[in-house]
Scaffold this motif. Structure first.
Motif, PDB file in Angstrom:
ATOM      1  N   LEU A  42     -36.318 -11.911  14.218  1.00 43.79           N
ATOM      2  CA  LEU A  42     -37.559 -12.549  14.675  1.00 43.79           C
ATOM      3  C   LEU A  42     -37.347 -12.693  16.084  1.00 43.79           C
ATOM      4  CD1 LEU A  42     -37.979 -15.716  12.124  1.00 43.79           C
ATOM      5  CD2 LEU A  42     -39.357 -13.623  12.419  1.00 43.79           C
ATOM      6  N   TYR A  43     -38.647 -12.444  16.955  1.00 43.65           N
ATOM      7  CA  TYR A  43     -38.716 -12.793  18.423  1.00 43.65           C
ATOM      8  C   TYR A  43     -38.242 -14.283  18.725  1.00 43.65           C
ATOM      9  CZ  TYR A  43     -40.907  -8.240  18.451  1.00 43.65           C
ATOM     10  OH  TYR A  43     -41.225  -7.185  18.452  1.00 43.65           O
ATOM     11  N   ASP A  44     -37.608 -14.304  19.851  1.00 41.97           N
ATOM     12  CA  ASP A  44     -37.056 -15.711  20.006  1.00 41.97           C
ATOM     13  C   ASP A  44     -38.303 -16.608  20.502  1.00 41.97           C
ATOM     14  OD1 ASP A  44     -34.637 -15.170  20.208  1.00 41.97           O
ATOM     15  OD2 ASP A  44     -34.052 -15.143  22.340  1.00 41.97           O
ATOM     16  N   ALA A  45     -39.332 -16.011  20.987  1.00 40.86           N
ATOM     17  CA  ALA A  45     -40.450 -16.684  21.308  1.00 40.86           C
ATOM     18  C   ALA A  45     -41.105 -17.427  20.101  1.00 40.86           C
ATOM     19  CB  ALA A  45     -41.596 -15.820  22.079  1.00 40.86           C
ATOM     20  N   GLU A  46     -41.070 -16.596  18.925  1.00 43.92           N
ATOM     21  CA  GLU A  46     -41.827 -16.836  17.733  1.00 43.92           C
ATOM     22  C   GLU A  46     -41.016 -18.081  17.195  1.00 43.92           C
ATOM     23  OE1 GLU A  46     -43.242 -14.564  13.991  1.00 43.92           O
ATOM     24  OE2 GLU A  46     -42.396 -13.432  15.567  1.00 43.92           O
ATOM     25  N   ILE A  47     -39.539 -18.292  17.228  1.00 41.92           N
ATOM     26  CA  ILE A  47     -38.787 -19.272  16.614  1.00 41.92           C
ATOM     27  C   ILE A  47     -38.874 -20.585  17.584  1.00 41.92           C
ATOM     28  CG2 ILE A  47     -36.410 -20.003  16.474  1.00 41.92           C
ATOM     29  CD1 ILE A  47     -35.396 -17.258  16.257  1.00 41.92           C
ATOM     30  N   THR A  48     -38.958 -20.284  18.818  1.00 39.30           N
ATOM     31  CA  THR A  48     -39.280 -21.124  19.830  1.00 39.30           C
ATOM     32  C   THR A  48     -40.666 -21.895  19.397  1.00 39.30           C
ATOM     33  OG1 THR A  48     -38.086 -20.181  21.291  1.00 39.30           O
ATOM     34  CG2 THR A  48     -39.215 -22.272  22.111  1.00 39.30           C
ATOM     35  N   SER A  49     -41.496 -21.266  19.210  1.00 37.80           N
ATOM     36  CA  SER A  49     -42.916 -21.452  18.795  1.00 37.80           C
ATOM     37  C   SER A  49     -42.880 -22.514  17.461  1.00 37.80           C
ATOM     38  CB  SER A  49     -44.057 -20.601  18.967  1.00 37.80           C
ATOM     39  OG  SER A  49     -44.877 -20.596  17.857  1.00 37.80           O
ATOM     40  N   HIS A  50     -42.248 -22.150  16.679  1.00 37.89           N
ATOM     41  CA  HIS A  50     -42.108 -22.827  15.364  1.00 37.89           C
ATOM     42  C   HIS A  50     -41.278 -24.066  15.350  1.00 37.89           C
ATOM     43  CE1 HIS A  50     -43.946 -20.160  12.444  1.00 37.89           C
ATOM     44  NE2 HIS A  50     -43.040 -18.938  12.967  1.00 37.89           N
ATOM     45  N   LEU A  51     -40.350 -24.051  15.974  1.00 37.72           N
ATOM     46  CA  LEU A  51     -39.597 -25.349  16.287  1.00 37.72           C
ATOM     47  C   LEU A  51     -40.300 -26.496  16.928  1.00 37.72           C
ATOM     48  CD1 LEU A  51     -35.918 -23.930  17.637  1.00 37.72           C
ATOM     49  CD2 LEU A  51     -36.703 -25.403  15.612  1.00 37.72           C
ATOM     50  N   PHE A  52     -40.910 -25.889  18.118  1.00 37.53           N
ATOM     51  CA  PHE A  52     -41.865 -26.760  19.089  1.00 37.53           C
ATOM     52  C   PHE A  52     -43.069 -27.239  18.144  1.00 37.53           C
ATOM     53  CE2 PHE A  52     -45.688 -27.087  21.736  1.00 37.53           C
ATOM     54  CZ  PHE A  52     -45.424 -27.842  22.640  1.00 37.53           C
ATOM     55  N   GLU A  53     -43.576 -26.326  17.217  1.00 34.06           N
ATOM     56  CA  GLU A  53     -44.772 -26.860  16.604  1.00 34.06           C
ATOM     57  C   GLU A  53     -44.316 -27.961  15.392  1.00 34.06           C
ATOM     58  OE1 GLU A  53     -47.161 -26.167  18.059  1.00 34.06           O
ATOM     59  OE2 GLU A  53     -48.284 -27.487  16.635  1.00 34.06           O
ATOM     60  N   ALA A  87     -48.095 -30.228  24.529  1.00 33.52           N
ATOM     61  CA  ALA A  87     -47.625 -31.059  23.410  1.00 33.52           C
ATOM     62  C   ALA A  87     -47.690 -30.470  21.952  1.00 33.52           C
ATOM     63  CB  ALA A  87     -48.460 -32.371  23.521  1.00 33.52           C
ATOM     64  N   ASN A  88     -46.571 -30.844  21.154  1.00 32.81           N
ATOM     65  CA  ASN A  88     -46.756 -30.336  19.766  1.00 32.81           C
ATOM     66  C   ASN A  88     -47.518 -31.305  18.977  1.00 32.81           C
ATOM     67  OD1 ASN A  88     -45.105 -32.634  19.393  1.00 32.81           O
ATOM     68  ND2 ASN A  88     -43.493 -31.471  18.344  1.00 32.81           N
ATOM     69  N   ARG A  89     -47.313 -30.952  17.530  1.00 33.04           N
ATOM     70  CA  ARG A  89     -48.443 -31.341  16.413  1.00 33.04           C
ATOM     71  C   ARG A  89     -47.858 -32.947  16.356  1.00 33.04           C
ATOM     72  NH1 ARG A  89     -48.839 -27.941  11.045  1.00 33.04           N
ATOM     73  NH2 ARG A  89     -49.305 -26.312  12.808  1.00 33.04           N
ATOM     74  N   ALA A  90     -46.430 -33.226  16.224  1.00 34.62           N
ATOM     75  CA  ALA A  90     -46.083 -34.603  16.274  1.00 34.62           C
ATOM     76  C   ALA A  90     -46.794 -35.528  17.482  1.00 34.62           C
ATOM     77  CB  ALA A  90     -44.522 -34.745  16.397  1.00 34.62           C
TER      78      ALA A  90
END
Ligand code: ADP
Length: 361
Positions: free
Chosen positions: A8-19, A38-41
């Motif tokens: 997976l692309y790093d950016a994709e992982i980061t975006s999942h973690l962030f979200e 800001a994220n969903r939380a």
């Protein structure tokens, strides 16, 4: 074929973690405090939409004065920082948080990456734990104090008994007459009774209201008062207190031994705290109730202490007055088990009147 995580692309992982992180994540401009992302939380925690959050600064979410927020931002940017503070929701309500914040260069801009955890539950737990700790410390201090008082009180009659017995053996050696021996014997008996009464009150104090089993029979109050007064007359004389009794014939269904115990405690206290002044015991019928008043002209109790003295081990006098602080506690348990009431009217330096009201049936 399924892609391995590493593909997976790093950016994709980061975006999942962030979200999807359960903690709030805020990206903040390091110099202005503007919220960049800001994220969903965060949306859920502050009840602001992401766009609304992006239109605000970190100062809008904080309760603290701006200069201390700026100082924390400076530290976060320089070295990274972990701290606890209070954040504010869109409706103005607040919640405690733990913030871990550090400076990063994001898209060529100096930003603070803050992970914010809602610690409401942890704080509640900590408060409960502190309260429990305080209560335990208070209970331990009370126990220590009680042990000092109890051992002092229990030791006094034991010391007296042993002194009297030494005296007795000397008298026997000298072939003293029987009458003199009897006096010593009675003194020893009196001390043994005092010891037994102290132990009984300790055991009674363990009995709580619900567990106090009453043995109700037809009781005539004036005979109970007469018994109590007979037993306490010597003590009253020693203290110089005259006992004035005005108790007519009053019948009720009570536990005779327990009522005797209540009156013994109250009359005993009136003598003990009565400064050698007269003690009056007056009773009468008040509708379906019998009322008994024990009045002294002694040291009295201050208004601040009046509710407390009915509690277990509670005392409002210096230790030179012996006692375990259990008499009134036990008296109240007994009176309440009879569905009655006990209260006191007292003026320091003038005297106290304890009133017991008991339903007659
Ligand atoms: P004790 O007399 O063993 O201390 P009690 O439970 O009988 O225990 O009384 C509790 C406290 O109430 C006493 O320590 C004293 O401060 C106060 N007290 C009780 N009776 C009187 C009284 N008649 N006059 C003044 N103070 C009293």
């Amino acid at each position: 074929m399924r892609a391995a995580p590493g593909m997976l692309y790093d950016a994709e992982i980061t975006s999942h973690l962030f979200e999807h992180a359960r903690d709030i994540v805020l990206v903040i401009d390091a110099s202005t405090g503007a919220i960049l992302d800001a994220n969903r939380a965060a949306e859920q925690a502050y009840s602001w939409s992401r766009d609304e959050l992006r239109a605000r600064t970190i100062f809008d979410l904080r309760e603290s004065p701006p200069h201390s927020v700026s100082e924390q931002m400076r530290q976060a940017s320089a070295t990274g920082i972990l701290f606890e503070t209070i954040h504010r929701r869109s409706d103005g309500t607040t919640f405690p948080v733990e913030v871990s914040s550090r400076g990063e260069i994001i898209s060529g801009r100096r930003a603070l990456l803050s992970v914010v955890r809602d610690i409401t539950e942890r704080k509640l737990f900590e408060t409960e734990r502190e309260e429990l700790l305080l209560a335990t410390q208070r209970a331990l201090a009370m126990r220590d104090e009680f042990l000092v008082i109890a051992s002092h009180e229990l030791r006094a009659p034991v010391t007296n008994i042993s002194l009297q017995l030494q005296h007795l053996s000397r008298l026997i050696d000298r072939g003293t007459v029987r009458a003199a021996l009897r006096v010593v014997g009675e003194a020893v008996h009196g001390e043994a009774r005092r010891l037994a009464a102290l132990i009984d009150s300790l055991l009674d104090a363990q009995a709580v209201k619900g567990q106090l089993v009453l043995d109700r029979t037809d009781v005539e109050l004036s005979t109970v008062v007469a018994d109590v007064v007979d037993r306490l007359r010597a003590r009253a004389e020693q203290a110089g207190s005259e006992l004035v009794i005005e108790v007519p014939e009053i019948h009720g269904r009570w536990d005779r031994m327990r009522i005797d115990q209540v009156l013994s405690n109250l009359v005993g206290n009136a003598i003990k705290y009565g400064r050698g002044r007269p003690v009056r015991v007056v009773a009468g019928i008040d509708g379906p109730h019998a009322s008994i008043e024990i009045a002294d002209e002694g040291i009295g109790v201050s208004q601040d202490d009046i509710d407390r003295i009915f509690g277990k081990f509670e005392r409002a006098v210096p230790s030179q007055y012996g006692g375990l602080g259990l008499g009134l506690f036990i008296a109240r348990q007994i009176v309440e088990a009879h569905d009655g009431l006990i209260h006191v009217h007292s003026v320091p330096g003038i005297g106290s009147t304890f009133r017991v009201v008991l339903p007659r049936v």
